[in-house]
Design an enzyme around this catalytic site. Structure first.
Site, PDB file in Angstrom:
ATOM      1  N   LYS A  53       0.835  -1.203   0.000  1.00 28.99           N
ATOM      2  CA  LYS A  53       0.000   0.000   0.000  1.00 28.99           C
ATOM      3  C   LYS A  53       0.871   1.255   0.000  1.00 28.99           C
ATOM      4  CE  LYS A  53      -4.604  -0.895   2.011  1.00 28.99           C
ATOM      5  NZ  LYS A  53      -5.443  -0.754   3.200  1.00 28.99           N
ATOM      6  N   LYS A  55       2.102   2.521   2.550  1.00 29.42           N
ATOM      7  CA  LYS A  55       1.547   3.318   3.646  1.00 29.42           C
ATOM      8  C   LYS A  55       2.138   2.873   4.973  1.00 29.42           C
ATOM      9  CE  LYS A  55      -3.180   4.213   2.044  1.00 29.42           C
ATOM     10  NZ  LYS A  55      -4.533   3.736   2.179  1.00 29.42           N
TER      11      LYS A  55
HETATM   12  N1  CTP Z   1     -14.514  -3.300   4.797  1.00 31.36           N
HETATM   13  C1  CTP Z   1     -15.910  -3.222   4.753  1.00 31.36           C
HETATM   14  N2  CTP Z   1     -16.521  -1.993   4.896  1.00 31.36           N
HETATM   15  C2  CTP Z   1     -15.784  -0.873   5.041  1.00 31.36           C
HETATM   16  C3  CTP Z   1     -14.364  -0.944   5.085  1.00 31.36           C
HETATM   17  C4  CTP Z   1     -13.761  -2.196   4.963  1.00 31.36           C
HETATM   18  O1  CTP Z   1     -16.598  -4.225   4.587  1.00 31.36           O
HETATM   19  N3  CTP Z   1     -16.391   0.308   5.155  1.00 31.36           N
HETATM   20  C5  CTP Z   1     -13.868  -4.609   4.681  1.00 31.36           C
HETATM   21  C6  CTP Z   1     -12.946  -4.742   3.467  1.00 31.36           C
HETATM   22  O2  CTP Z   1     -13.690  -5.084   2.303  1.00 31.36           O
HETATM   23  C7  CTP Z   1     -12.028  -5.850   3.910  1.00 31.36           C
HETATM   24  C8  CTP Z   1     -11.891  -5.618   5.430  1.00 31.36           C
HETATM   25  O3  CTP Z   1     -13.017  -4.805   5.791  1.00 31.36           O
HETATM   26  O4  CTP Z   1     -12.642  -7.111   3.705  1.00 31.36           O
HETATM   27  C9  CTP Z   1     -10.599  -4.953   5.836  1.00 31.36           C
HETATM   28  O5  CTP Z   1     -10.474  -3.772   5.101  1.00 31.36           O
HETATM   29  P1  CTP Z   1      -9.320  -2.699   5.283  1.00 31.36           P
HETATM   30  O6  CTP Z   1      -8.657  -2.477   3.964  1.00 31.36           O
HETATM   31  O7  CTP Z   1      -8.481  -3.028   6.441  1.00 31.36           O
HETATM   32  O8  CTP Z   1     -10.187  -1.395   5.688  1.00 31.36           O
HETATM   33  P2  CTP Z   1     -10.459  -0.026   4.930  1.00 31.36           P
HETATM   34  O9  CTP Z   1     -11.212   0.842   5.879  1.00 31.36           O
HETATM   35  O10 CTP Z   1     -11.104  -0.286   3.598  1.00 31.36           O
HETATM   36  O11 CTP Z   1      -8.971   0.544   4.741  1.00 31.36           O
HETATM   37  P3  CTP Z   1      -8.355   1.554   3.641  1.00 31.36           P
HETATM   38  O12 CTP Z   1      -9.130   2.832   3.685  1.00 31.36           O
HETATM   39  O13 CTP Z   1      -6.911   1.733   4.072  1.00 31.36           O
HETATM   40  O14 CTP Z   1      -8.468   0.855   2.309  1.00 31.36           O
END
Ligand code: CTP
Length: 141
Positions: A53, A55
């Site tokens: 990422k 990040k």
């Molecule tokens: N997920 C979800 N609903 C959200 C955010 C995440 O269902 N609003 C799910 C993703 O599809 C994944 C899991 O949670 O299966 C972990 O996601 P992650 O990438 O850690 O979280 P995000 O909040 O999407 O992080 P980023 O903004 O860094 O992409």
């Protein structure tokens, strides 16, 4: 009378970064556990997130794992160094892998579906919780 709750899968697996734990993560885990007897969560290591990422997470892998361990839907937590789900399968032998449906249509996941089919493993897309993400939280903070 005791209720017998038969779940579709015995062992379920999900993997993600889960930084700044939020309601979207919670909903995903709750939905996943409703379909499997044992839910194992893979936490992407700090190094893995840095690599793919590009990040740096707000919370260290150990902190993300500790919070995850406290969630009642989660039975086991591991920290993982790879995005390769076949690799994870060989270690954990799960019957299904869960992921938010924001990943549906993604090339890597389409390939994962094909790869895991050989082992009879289902890729299950669960409803993404709209309006929240780690990225959004970071921006708002
Ligand atoms: N997920 C979800 N609903 C959200 C955010 C995440 O269902 N609003 C799910 C993703 O599809 C994944 C899991 O949670 O299966 C972990 O996601 P992650 O990438 O850690 O979280 P995000 O909040 O999407 O992080 P980023 O903004 O860094 O992409």
């Amino acid at each position: 009378m005791e209720m017998i709750n038969i779940k579709k899968y015995k062992i379920g697996y999900t993997q993600g970064t889960f930084d700044l734990f939020h309601i979207g993560h919670f909903n995903l885990l709750k939905n996943a556990k409703s379909q499997c007897e044992k839910l194992i969560v893979g936490i992407n290591s700090d190094q893995l997130v840095a690599e793919y990422k590009n990040k740096i997470t707000c919370m260290k892998e150990q902190e993300r794992a500790q919070i995850m361990e406290a969630i009642k839907y989660v039975d086991e937590v591991i920290i993982v160094n790879t995005l390769d789900k076949v690799d994870a399968y060989k270690k954990i032998k799960f019957d299904a892998i869960f992921i938010g449906d924001d990943w549906k249509g993604n090339e890597r996941w389409a390939q994962t579906e094909k790869d895991l089919k050989k082992y009879n493993v289902d890729v299950v897309y669960l409803p993404h919780t709209d309006g929240i993400s780690t990225t959004m939280l970071k921006k708002e903070l």
